[in-house]
Design a protein around this motif. Structure first.
Motif, PDB file in Angstrom:
ATOM      1  N   PHE A  45       0.855  -1.188   0.000  1.00  0.00           N
ATOM      2  CA  PHE A  45       0.000   0.000   0.000  1.00  0.00           C
ATOM      3  C   PHE A  45       0.888   1.233   0.000  1.00  0.00           C
ATOM      4  O   PHE A  45       1.825   1.339   0.800  1.00  0.00           O
ATOM      5  CB  PHE A  45      -0.915   0.012   1.218  1.00  0.00           C
ATOM      6  CG  PHE A  45      -1.960   1.089   1.177  1.00  0.00           C
ATOM      7  CD1 PHE A  45      -3.218   0.833   0.657  1.00  0.00           C
ATOM      8  CD2 PHE A  45      -1.673   2.367   1.636  1.00  0.00           C
ATOM      9  CE1 PHE A  45      -4.178   1.829   0.593  1.00  0.00           C
ATOM     10  CE2 PHE A  45      -2.623   3.379   1.570  1.00  0.00           C
ATOM     11  CZ  PHE A  45      -3.883   3.107   1.054  1.00  0.00           C
ATOM     12  N   PHE A  46       0.573   2.176  -0.886  1.00  0.00           N
ATOM     13  CA  PHE A  46       1.403   3.372  -1.055  1.00  0.00           C
ATOM     14  C   PHE A  46       0.601   4.636  -0.795  1.00  0.00           C
ATOM     15  O   PHE A  46      -0.539   4.778  -1.252  1.00  0.00           O
ATOM     16  CB  PHE A  46       1.959   3.434  -2.483  1.00  0.00           C
ATOM     17  CG  PHE A  46       2.893   2.321  -2.832  1.00  0.00           C
ATOM     18  CD1 PHE A  46       4.264   2.468  -2.670  1.00  0.00           C
ATOM     19  CD2 PHE A  46       2.400   1.112  -3.321  1.00  0.00           C
ATOM     20  CE1 PHE A  46       5.129   1.434  -2.988  1.00  0.00           C
ATOM     21  CE2 PHE A  46       3.263   0.070  -3.647  1.00  0.00           C
ATOM     22  CZ  PHE A  46       4.627   0.232  -3.476  1.00  0.00           C
ATOM     23  N   TYR A  47       1.221   5.575  -0.043  1.00  0.00           N
ATOM     24  CA  TYR A  47       0.720   6.938   0.089  1.00  0.00           C
ATOM     25  C   TYR A  47       1.558   7.786  -0.862  1.00  0.00           C
ATOM     26  O   TYR A  47       2.677   8.176  -0.526  1.00  0.00           O
ATOM     27  CB  TYR A  47       0.893   7.453   1.517  1.00  0.00           C
ATOM     28  CG  TYR A  47       0.177   6.639   2.578  1.00  0.00           C
ATOM     29  CD1 TYR A  47      -1.159   6.879   2.877  1.00  0.00           C
ATOM     30  CD2 TYR A  47       0.852   5.649   3.298  1.00  0.00           C
ATOM     31  CE1 TYR A  47      -1.803   6.150   3.868  1.00  0.00           C
ATOM     32  CE2 TYR A  47       0.208   4.924   4.293  1.00  0.00           C
ATOM     33  CZ  TYR A  47      -1.119   5.179   4.568  1.00  0.00           C
ATOM     34  OH  TYR A  47      -1.764   4.463   5.548  1.00  0.00           O
ATOM     35  N   GLY A  48       1.060   8.038  -2.049  1.00  0.00           N
ATOM     36  CA  GLY A  48       1.886   8.700  -3.044  1.00  0.00           C
ATOM     37  C   GLY A  48       3.078   7.816  -3.371  1.00  0.00           C
ATOM     38  O   GLY A  48       2.926   6.656  -3.738  1.00  0.00           O
ATOM     39  N   SER A  49       4.277   8.335  -3.182  1.00  0.00           N
ATOM     40  CA  SER A  49       5.482   7.545  -3.441  1.00  0.00           C
ATOM     41  C   SER A  49       5.973   6.798  -2.201  1.00  0.00           C
ATOM     42  O   SER A  49       6.887   5.981  -2.284  1.00  0.00           O
ATOM     43  CB  SER A  49       6.609   8.459  -3.949  1.00  0.00           C
ATOM     44  OG  SER A  49       6.917   9.453  -2.988  1.00  0.00           O
ATOM     45  N   VAL A  53       2.866  -0.193   3.489  1.00  0.00           N
ATOM     46  CA  VAL A  53       2.914  -1.645   3.699  1.00  0.00           C
ATOM     47  C   VAL A  53       3.625  -2.237   2.505  1.00  0.00           C
ATOM     48  O   VAL A  53       3.272  -1.938   1.354  1.00  0.00           O
ATOM     49  CB  VAL A  53       1.506  -2.245   3.846  1.00  0.00           C
ATOM     50  CG1 VAL A  53       1.564  -3.758   3.849  1.00  0.00           C
ATOM     51  CG2 VAL A  53       0.841  -1.736   5.113  1.00  0.00           C
ATOM     52  N   ASN A  54       4.616  -3.086   2.740  1.00  0.00           N
ATOM     53  CA  ASN A  54       5.455  -3.575   1.658  1.00  0.00           C
ATOM     54  C   ASN A  54       5.424  -5.101   1.538  1.00  0.00           C
ATOM     55  O   ASN A  54       5.918  -5.808   2.417  1.00  0.00           O
ATOM     56  CB  ASN A  54       6.908  -3.113   1.879  1.00  0.00           C
ATOM     57  CG  ASN A  54       7.818  -3.517   0.729  1.00  0.00           C
ATOM     58  OD1 ASN A  54       7.397  -3.591  -0.417  1.00  0.00           O
ATOM     59  ND2 ASN A  54       9.074  -3.798   1.053  1.00  0.00           N
ATOM     60  N   THR A  95      -2.434   0.530  -4.484  1.00  0.00           N
ATOM     61  CA  THR A  95      -2.052  -0.769  -3.934  1.00  0.00           C
ATOM     62  C   THR A  95      -1.408  -1.630  -5.012  1.00  0.00           C
ATOM     63  O   THR A  95      -1.575  -1.384  -6.214  1.00  0.00           O
ATOM     64  CB  THR A  95      -3.276  -1.523  -3.381  1.00  0.00           C
ATOM     65  OG1 THR A  95      -4.173  -1.842  -4.455  1.00  0.00           O
ATOM     66  CG2 THR A  95      -4.000  -0.694  -2.345  1.00  0.00           C
ATOM     67  N   GLU A  96      -0.674  -2.622  -4.556  1.00  0.00           N
ATOM     68  CA  GLU A  96      -0.140  -3.666  -5.428  1.00  0.00           C
ATOM     69  C   GLU A  96      -0.400  -5.011  -4.757  1.00  0.00           C
ATOM     70  O   GLU A  96      -0.553  -5.091  -3.540  1.00  0.00           O
ATOM     71  CB  GLU A  96       1.368  -3.485  -5.655  1.00  0.00           C
ATOM     72  CG  GLU A  96       1.732  -2.247  -6.450  1.00  0.00           C
ATOM     73  CD  GLU A  96       3.239  -2.081  -6.626  1.00  0.00           C
ATOM     74  OE1 GLU A  96       4.006  -2.929  -6.082  1.00  0.00           O
ATOM     75  OE2 GLU A  96       3.654  -1.108  -7.273  1.00  0.00           O
TER      76      GLU A  96
END
Length: 284
Positions: A45-49, A53-54, A95-96
Motif C-alpha cells: 500500500f502506497f501513500y503517493g510515493s 505496507v510492503n 495498492t499492489e
C-alpha cells in the motif's frame, strides 16, 4: 432490503487456502486447519510515493483472534484499514498485490464497498458513538440495510447489547444519549453497533488505548467471548494485551511483515532477532 452488489467481489481462490501465508523470510505458524477469511498475497500500500505496507503475505483464519504488533509507523493500522478500504478516504493512494476477504479481491474495481463494509466491521481507537440514543446508535446500520420492523429492531438491540456485555448496564436507559456513557461503555456500544450489521470480520484499531485498566479488561473479556463467532484482528501497542487475547500474532516493522506465528510461540521462542528485540524492549 439488502444493498445490491452488481459484481460483489472478484474471486481469487485464496479464501479456500489452508496453508499459512507469510513473508518469504518469515517463520510460518502451525496450520490450524481452518480456512482463511483474510488473505494477503504480496500486498503493498502506497501513500503517493511512500510505501506504508510492503509486500505482505499472510492468511488470517476463521474464528481466530490475530494481533498485529510493532513500533509506531510500522504499517499496522495501514494494513488493518486496507482490509475494509478505509484508506480510500486518503487521496493519492494505490495498492499492489492482492488482499482478499472470503476469497474475494477487496481492491477489484467492481467491489461494492457497502457490501464489503457489512462483512468487515471496524472499531476505532477512540470511541465514536453517534450523537443519538443508545437504541438509535445500534439500529442505525440495520435501518440502512432496510430493516423497519420495530419488534425486529428491538430484538437486535437486545442481542447486540448482550453480545457486547452491556445489556444489564443500559437496558433501562436505551433512550439515553450515548454521549452520556463512560468511555469504556461508549467503546462497547461502538462494538455493539458494529455487530448489528452482522459482519464476519471485526477489525479493532487500538480499541483500548483511550481506556482505563478496568474498561480495558472488559473489552478484553468481550474479545474472548466473541472469538469463534467472529474473526477478530486487533492492532495494539500493548504486547501484554496481544499475549492475553490473541491466538496468532504478526510483527510488523518498517511496513514489512517480519514474523507471523502462534502467539505463544512468537512471544516465547521468536524465529527472528528483530522480533525478539522488539518484544524484549530493545527497540521500538
Amino acid at each position: 432490503m439488502e444493498p445490491k452488489s452488481a459484481v460483489p467481489l472478484k474471486k481469487t481462490g485464496a479464501g479456500n487456502a489452508v496453508r499459512p501465508q507469510v513473508a518469504a523470510d518469515s517463520a510460518a505458524y502451525v496450520d490450524s486447519g481452518k480456512p482463511a477469511v483474510i488473505s494477503a498475497e504480496r500486498f503493498s500500500f502506497f501513500y503517493g510515493s511512500k510505501c506504508g505496507v510492503n509486500n505482505v503475505s499472510m492468511d488470517i483464519r476463521t474464528g481466530s483472534v490475530t494481533a498485529i504488533i510493532g513500533p509506531s509507523g510500522c504499517g499496522k493500522s495501514t494494513f488493518l484499514r486496507s482490509i475494509n478500504r478505509m484508506n480510500d478516504l486518503i487521496p493519492n493512494t494505490r495498492t499492489e498485490g492482492t488482499l482478499a476477504v472470503n476469497g474475494c479481491d477487496v481492491y477489484d474495481k467492481r467491489t461494492n464497498l457497502i457490501n464489503l463494509r457489512q462483512q468487515v466491521g471496524m472499531v476505532f481507537q477512540k470511541p465514536n458513538p453517534f450523537a443519538k440514543t443508545i437504541f438509535e446508535n445500534i439500529v442505525y446500520g440495520p435501518r440502512l440495510q432496510g430493516v423497519r420492523s420495530k419488534r425486529r429492531l428491538s430484538e437486535m438491540v437486545e442481542k447486540c447489547l448482550r453480545d457486547s456485555a452491556m445489556w444489564d448496564e443500559v437496558k433501562d436507559d436505551l433512550h439515553k444519549s450515548a454521549l452520556a456513557l463512560s468511555g469504556g461503555q461508549q467503546q462497547r456500544l461502538c462494538i455493539a453497533r458494529t455487530l448489528a450489521t452482522k459482519p464476519n470480520v471485526l477489525l479493532m484499531d487500538e480499541p483500548c488505548s483511550a481506556l482505563d485498566p478496568i474498561a480495558t479488561a472488559r473489552i478484553e473479556d468481550l474479545i474472548a467471548q466473541l472469538k469463534g463467532t467472529y474473526t477478530i484482528v486487533i492492532v495494539t501497542h500493548n504486547m501484554q494485551q496481544a499475549a492475553r487475547v490473541s491466538d496468532y500474532t504478526a510483527f510488523f516493522c518498517l511496513g514489512e511483515l517480519i514474523e507471523y506465528d502462534r502467539t505463544d510461540k512468537l512471544f516465547t521462542n521468536p524465529a527472528k532477532k528483530a522480533t525478539e528485540d522488539y518484544i524484549t524492549g530493545r527497540f521500538g
